[in-house]
Design a protein around this motif. Structure first.
Motif, PDB file in Angstrom:
ATOM      1  N   UNK B 386      41.040  33.139  46.748  1.00  0.00           N
ATOM      2  CA  UNK B 386      41.914  32.585  47.769  1.00  0.00           C
ATOM      3  C   UNK B 386      43.001  31.700  47.160  1.00  0.00           C
ATOM      4  N   UNK B 387      44.210  31.842  47.674  1.00  0.00           N
ATOM      5  CA  UNK B 387      45.374  31.059  47.258  1.00  0.00           C
ATOM      6  C   UNK B 387      45.521  30.960  45.730  1.00  0.00           C
ATOM      7  N   UNK B 388      45.528  32.074  45.043  1.00  0.00           N
ATOM      8  CA  UNK B 388      45.658  32.009  43.586  1.00  0.00           C
ATOM      9  C   UNK B 388      47.096  31.743  43.129  1.00  0.00           C
ATOM     10  N   UNK B 389      48.072  32.149  43.944  1.00  0.00           N
ATOM     11  CA  UNK B 389      49.480  32.028  43.566  1.00  0.00           C
ATOM     12  C   UNK B 389      50.245  33.068  44.347  1.00  0.00           C
ATOM     13  N   UNK B 390      51.521  33.300  43.973  1.00  0.00           N
ATOM     14  CA  UNK B 390      52.330  34.260  44.719  1.00  0.00           C
ATOM     15  C   UNK B 390      52.697  35.459  43.846  1.00  0.00           C
ATOM     16  N   UNK B 391      52.425  36.647  44.400  1.00  0.00           N
ATOM     17  CA  UNK B 391      52.819  37.871  43.695  1.00  0.00           C
ATOM     18  C   UNK B 391      51.951  38.203  42.505  1.00  0.00           C
ATOM     19  N   UNK B 392      50.632  38.361  42.717  1.00  0.00           N
ATOM     20  CA  UNK B 392      49.774  38.732  41.588  1.00  0.00           C
ATOM     21  C   UNK B 392      50.139  40.129  41.076  1.00  0.00           C
ATOM     22  N   UNK B 393      50.173  40.294  39.752  1.00  0.00           N
ATOM     23  CA  UNK B 393      50.536  41.602  39.196  1.00  0.00           C
ATOM     24  C   UNK B 393      49.425  42.220  38.353  1.00  0.00           C
ATOM     25  N   UNK B 394      49.010  41.510  37.315  1.00  0.00           N
ATOM     26  CA  UNK B 394      48.079  42.131  36.360  1.00  0.00           C
ATOM     27  C   UNK B 394      46.996  41.145  35.958  1.00  0.00           C
ATOM     28  N   UNK B 395      45.836  41.702  35.577  1.00  0.00           N
ATOM     29  CA  UNK B 395      44.711  40.847  35.193  1.00  0.00           C
ATOM     30  C   UNK B 395      44.115  41.319  33.871  1.00  0.00           C
ATOM     31  N   UNK B 396      43.829  40.364  33.002  1.00  0.00           N
ATOM     32  CA  UNK B 396      43.113  40.644  31.747  1.00  0.00           C
ATOM     33  C   UNK B 396      41.894  39.726  31.696  1.00  0.00           C
ATOM     34  N   UNK B 397      40.977  40.017  30.765  1.00  0.00           N
ATOM     35  CA  UNK B 397      39.690  39.326  30.756  1.00  0.00           C
ATOM     36  C   UNK B 397      39.393  38.751  29.376  1.00  0.00           C
ATOM     37  N   UNK B 398      38.650  37.634  29.355  1.00  0.00           N
ATOM     38  CA  UNK B 398      38.358  36.987  28.070  1.00  0.00           C
ATOM     39  C   UNK B 398      36.956  37.279  27.545  1.00  0.00           C
ATOM     40  N   UNK B 399      36.163  38.033  28.322  1.00  0.00           N
ATOM     41  CA  UNK B 399      34.813  38.356  27.862  1.00  0.00           C
ATOM     42  C   UNK B 399      33.818  37.227  28.077  1.00  0.00           C
ATOM     43  N   UNK B 400      34.294  36.118  28.684  1.00  0.00           N
ATOM     44  CA  UNK B 400      33.402  34.986  28.951  1.00  0.00           C
ATOM     45  C   UNK B 400      33.254  34.778  30.451  1.00  0.00           C
ATOM     46  N   UNK B 401      33.542  35.832  31.214  1.00  0.00           N
ATOM     47  CA  UNK B 401      33.388  35.743  32.660  1.00  0.00           C
ATOM     48  C   UNK B 401      34.628  35.286  33.400  1.00  0.00           C
ATOM     49  N   UNK B 402      35.739  35.136  32.651  1.00  0.00           N
ATOM     50  CA  UNK B 402      36.974  34.688  33.292  1.00  0.00           C
ATOM     51  C   UNK B 402      38.019  35.791  33.326  1.00  0.00           C
ATOM     52  N   UNK B 403      38.836  35.705  34.371  1.00  0.00           N
ATOM     53  CA  UNK B 403      39.953  36.633  34.503  1.00  0.00           C
ATOM     54  C   UNK B 403      41.242  35.827  34.475  1.00  0.00           C
ATOM     55  N   UNK B 404      42.309  36.456  33.991  1.00  0.00           N
ATOM     56  CA  UNK B 404      43.626  35.807  33.901  1.00  0.00           C
ATOM     57  C   UNK B 404      44.607  36.729  34.603  1.00  0.00           C
ATOM     58  N   UNK B 405      45.234  36.217  35.653  1.00  0.00           N
ATOM     59  CA  UNK B 405      46.138  37.044  36.435  1.00  0.00           C
ATOM     60  C   UNK B 405      47.554  36.496  36.328  1.00  0.00           C
ATOM     61  N   UNK B 406      48.519  37.427  36.158  1.00  0.00           N
ATOM     62  CA  UNK B 406      49.924  37.009  36.107  1.00  0.00           C
ATOM     63  C   UNK B 406      50.501  36.999  37.514  1.00  0.00           C
ATOM     64  N   UNK B 407      51.375  36.034  37.774  1.00  0.00           N
ATOM     65  CA  UNK B 407      52.030  35.905  39.091  1.00  0.00           C
ATOM     66  C   UNK B 407      53.523  35.906  38.883  1.00  0.00           C
ATOM     67  N   UNK B 408      54.151  36.997  39.341  1.00  0.00           N
ATOM     68  CA  UNK B 408      55.581  37.160  39.136  1.00  0.00           C
ATOM     69  C   UNK B 408      56.376  36.127  39.936  1.00  0.00           C
ATOM     70  N   UNK B 409      56.064  36.018  41.230  1.00  0.00           N
ATOM     71  CA  UNK B 409      56.873  35.154  42.085  1.00  0.00           C
ATOM     72  C   UNK B 409      56.698  33.679  41.739  1.00  0.00           C
ATOM     73  N   UNK B 410      55.468  33.254  41.523  1.00  0.00           N
ATOM     74  CA  UNK B 410      55.282  31.831  41.211  1.00  0.00           C
ATOM     75  C   UNK B 410      55.320  31.549  39.709  1.00  0.00           C
ATOM     76  N   UNK B 411      55.660  32.562  38.887  1.00  0.00           N
ATOM     77  CA  UNK B 411      55.853  32.382  37.437  1.00  0.00           C
ATOM     78  C   UNK B 411      54.720  31.598  36.794  1.00  0.00           C
ATOM     79  N   UNK B 412      53.514  32.171  36.881  1.00  0.00           N
ATOM     80  CA  UNK B 412      52.402  31.452  36.266  1.00  0.00           C
ATOM     81  C   UNK B 412      51.281  32.422  35.891  1.00  0.00           C
ATOM     82  N   UNK B 413      50.419  31.925  35.018  1.00  0.00           N
ATOM     83  CA  UNK B 413      49.191  32.639  34.691  1.00  0.00           C
ATOM     84  C   UNK B 413      48.058  31.795  35.263  1.00  0.00           C
ATOM     85  N   UNK B 414      47.174  32.459  36.013  1.00  0.00           N
ATOM     86  CA  UNK B 414      46.078  31.739  36.656  1.00  0.00           C
ATOM     87  C   UNK B 414      44.755  32.248  36.115  1.00  0.00           C
ATOM     88  N   UNK B 415      43.932  31.307  35.711  1.00  0.00           N
ATOM     89  CA  UNK B 415      42.604  31.623  35.191  1.00  0.00           C
ATOM     90  C   UNK B 415      41.592  31.427  36.317  1.00  0.00           C
TER      91      UNK B 415
END
Lengths: 194, 658
Positions: B386-415
């Protein structure tokens, strides 16, 4: 007196010398290392009893600038004569063991010294010719400069640092010589013991 | 007194404002960032980072963490710098069913895998515009193969691969009619298909072939990823425009609340294909293969492709509803979670593979899409971030149970945490991040040390270079709880997806030279004595050698205006990093670079008489400037015999040709 029999040590030493010399067919005798800024890993030429290996092609490629002759296995008659000489020498070792007389041990050791001195002289002469006998049309000519590699040790030749030293079989060859000299001396000292 | 307190208040407000000024770069770059990206001169980077070149058509290779550009591998665009697409040997690599195409738009990369882990053998690349898939050999860093996709337009959801590189997929972004039928554009719903191609990859040679195509209903296939582990048999494709609009997609393809993620059981589809359940369709596509032995490419036109109709595939394809035109479609390292990123959504849905198989077993369908069962959203959903950011595009993983998603509109990476779907951290990107990459971040075994964001806009990040600015990558340290921005570096072209892997997977098998004894180029000169110039009609073949520091032959006469001259130049060197180059004046072509032991051919058709100097273009040695020669081009019909050589110093004939 000098027709006395060999000591046990003397007999063992004959086998040891032969074993040391057998390494000549498994390892190089000598190595010449070259280093320059654009060759970070260095270049190595290894001299075997019957061959010259390593980065010979690369070294030949470089040497054409200064007009040195290219190195080819076929140009060295030593690669035929040296193995033959060493085989005969090792065979003579067996004969010394069978005859079991000090005198023949001294003679055998003497032959080794002659072979060694002649080999080093030949190596020096080859290095001298190789370093001095340059193509007069060579692109790079440095007045008074010769490119004779060192017989043993370090030398700087233009942009290259050159290090020349024995390789594994070379060290065994030296050990063989040391055994022959020291055992001859011991046999001489113990000549009255038996 | 009142006035005094008013002034005090004003000062208070100003002070407060000062202390909560807007966040800028200084506030996010930590003090030890420089030390973390410093790779001392002569030291190697820890990771290779393969970055798509976007509209450059090429693939770039950077070192991480330094961000140093190591190489640009020419793939889908000509490269005059080394003759790719210009030499006679390489021209065939860019042949398509539409002839020679010198450019493309390269978006996504995927490193080959074994058991779901990177194996460092090949990297696959897609061409978006003229649909193709390329395979690059990572021992030579050269394009080894390019396969064209029929029944495709905009090869976007490509070249994603299965866990053992069994298949590379190529899903079309633009639906097109099968077999290039001539139909009205507004018959999109009836006549257009979105085709997903499955390309088989030979285990040892890597050679690609289209095993089968699935002709899905008209929509736009966007991105995809294969399952892994428990979901090994499945492939997931995101879609948009399930509204099936063929004009003004900006509005018309954004109407539905949900589009789909298409789940395809490729194992079952493979069985159908092997059982001959498809239709062998007549078509035309070109298959180009680089041959390491002859050092040249060959093109073969294929005439048939196996097309499977989803209506006949039972238990193979299901639709998972996914909010708002999903873009990224990413599968976590365990293979259990599928992350869809609705680029217009304000949440990230995460689907569960276990729930999906249960939903299929329970026939928990909410309807059909052109005959394909649509699963109930809730029955497949693991949960929503919920409410991760605006415009999620792609997600990659660190192998430790976390995901990292890029947000085009809000220009950020969210873990965020996959398990409880909580947002853990967020960092700004500069600006408008598209794809992101963690080394091994889409495999079973990620190296969760860095995340790299690939940004579309740089604006004020670098010294200005006129209206056209570089795009950029940003490196973040993700080894701790908080992400830390370390480095910005500009990229070539436009970076889309990227892959990174430990250098140790590749560096020790990198080829140093081509063994000249294995050079089977038909135009090789094995040594200077084998050089020659041969005329047959108007064709002149120059068999030339290059070695420090001369070309043989370097004087050539007896060539006439209009002759087709082919310089076949063999680099005789057998030492590392001693390439030679070759260029000739006025040639409306490019130069050649010949690696040690290689033969490359440059064509030249002189259209005027004259003396044409040629020379080595790669500073090879102390006497590089001497490495040159002349070609004499005489008027047609002149009495000039064919003559060539190097080092011949016979007396000159001073008269001009009559």
């Amino acid at each position: 007196m000098i027709m006395k029999k060999l000591t046990t040590l003397g007999k063992i030493s004959v086998i040891a010398v032969i074993l040391c010399l057998v390494t000549l067919w498994f390892y190089p005798m000598w190595r010449i290392d070259l280093k320059a800024p654009q060759y970070p890993g260095g270049l190595t030429m290894t001299i075997w009893i019957n061959d010259v290996k390593g980065d010979v092609d690369v070294i030949n490629g470089l040497n054409h600038y200064i007009g040195m002759h290219t190195i080819h296995k076929a140009d060295f008659k030593e690669f035929v004569y040296l193995p033959l000489t060493m085989m005969i020498f090792m065979g003579l070792g067996i004969v010394v063991l069978l005859l079991n007389r000090k005198i023949w041990y001294y003679v055998w050791a003497g032959i080794f010294m002659v072979i060694s001195i002649f080999s080093f002289y030949d190596f020096y002469k080859w290095e001298y010719d190789y370093g001095h006998n340059l193509d007069p049309q060579a692109p790079i000519q440095v007045p008074g400069m010769a490119y004779q590699p060192p017989l043993l040790g370090y030398k700087k030749l233009l942009n290259f640092e050159v290090l020349s030293q024995p390789h594994i079989a070379g060290w065994f060859f030296i050990v063989a010589g040391a055994i022959l000299v020291s055992v001859s001396f011991l046999e001489w000292k113990k000549r009255k013991a038996k | 007194m009142n006035r005094f307190s008013l002034i005090l208040c004003a000062i208070g407000v100003i002070t407060a404002t000062q202390s909560c000024k807007m966040k800028n770069t200084e506030s996010v770059v930590g003090g030890d960032a420089a030390a973390k990206v410093y790779v001392a001169p002569g030291k190697y980077d820890e990771f290779y980072n393969f970055v798509s070149g976007g509209f450059s058509g090429q693939v770039s290779v950077y070192g991480l963490p330094s961000g140093r550009l190591l190489k640009v591998i020419p793939v889908f665009s000509v490269n005059p710098e080394n003759g790719y697409g210009y030499s006679e040997e390489s021209k065939a690599m860019l042949t398509t069913s539409a002839g020679f195409v010198p450019w493309d738009d390269e978006h996504h990369l995927e490193l080959s895998q074994t058991n779901g882990e990177q194996d460092g053998r090949w990297i696959f690349a897609n061409a978006n515009n003229t649909p193709r898939v390329a395979r690059i050999d990572l021992s030579t860093f050269r394009t080894a193969e390019i396969l064209e996709m029929p029944n495709s337009g905009g090869n976007h959801s490509s070249p994603f691969i299965t866990e053992n590189t069994e298949y590379v997929v190529a899903g079309t972004r633009f639906s097109v009619p099968l077999g290039n039928q001539d139909v009205p554009i507004n018959s999109f719903k009836e006549n257009f298909k979105s085709v997903a191609s499955f390309i088989s990859v030979d285990k040892t040679s890597g050679n690609m072939n289209i095993a089968f195509q699935i002709a899905l209903p008209a929509m736009n296939l966007d991105l995809s990823h294969a399952g892994k582990g428990p979901s090994h048999d499945w492939f997931f494709f995101s879609t948009y425009n399930t509204e099936q609009a063929n004009t003004l997609l900006e509005v018309n393809a954004s109407q539905k609340d949900k589009d789909f993620i298409v789940a395809v059981n490729w194992k079952k589809a493979e069985e159908y294909a092997k059982a001959g359940k498809g239709v062998k369709m007549k078509t035309q596509y070109v298959h180009n293969v680089w041959n390491e032995e002859t050092q040249s490419a060959t093109s073969k036109t294929e005439s048939e492709v196996l097309v499977l109709d989803p209506a006949e595939l039972k238990d193979v394809i299901y639709m998972i509803p996914c909010p708002k035109s999903p873009h990224g479609c990413d599968v976590d390292p365990t293979g259990e979670y599928i992350v869809g990123s609705g680029k217009l959504a304000a949440l990230i849905p995460v689907f569960s593979f276990t729930k999906m198989t249960q939903a299929i077993a329970n026939k928990s369908f909410e309807g059909e899409y052109h005959g394909i069962p649509v699963l109930k959203y809730e029955s497949v959903l693991h949960g929503e971030v919920q409410k991760p950011g605006l415009g999620p595009l792609h997600t990659e993983f660190d192998g430790k149970g976390n995901a990292y998603t890029s947000f085009f509109l809000s220009s950020e990476v969210v873990k965020w945490s996959i398990k409880d779907l909580k947002v853990l951290d967020r960092v700004p990107t500069y600006y408008s991040v598209g794809h992101l990459c963690i080394p091994g971040g889409d495999t079973k075994k990620p190296w969760g040390k860095y995340v790299i964001a690939y940004n579309k806009i740089t604006k004020d990040r670098y010294l200005p270079t006129g209206p056209e600015l570089a795009q950029a990558a940003q490196l973040y340290d993700i080894s701790g709880d908080k992400m830390q921005l370390l480095l910005d570096f500009p990229t070539i072209g436009e970076p889309h997806y990227a892959q990174a892997c430990p250098a140790s997977l590749i560096k020790d098998k990198s080829l140093k030279i081509y063994d000249i004894n294995k050079n089977h180029n038909p135009y090789v000169s094995m040594g200077e004595k084998a050089t020659k110039v041969v005329r047959s009609g108007d064709r002149v073949d120059v068999y030339m050698t290059a070695i420090r520091s001369h070309l043989t032959p370097d004087n050539i006469e007896g060539v006439f205006v209009g002759d087709e001259v082919y310089f076949h130049v063999t680099n005789l060197e057998q030492d590392w990093d001693v390439p030679h180059g070759f260029a000739i004046k006025h040639n409306p072509n490019a130069e050649l670079l010949m690696m040690p032991g290689e033969t490359v051919t440059l064509k030249f058709v002189p259209d005027k008489q004259g003396i044409y100097p040629f020379y080595c273009t790669d500073f090879c040695s102390a006497l590089h400037q001497e490495m040159q020669g002349y070609l004499r081009v005489s008027p047609r019909g002149a009495n000039v015999p064919l003559k060539y050589g190097t080092g011949n110093t016979e007396p000159a004939n001073t008269t001009a040709a009559k």
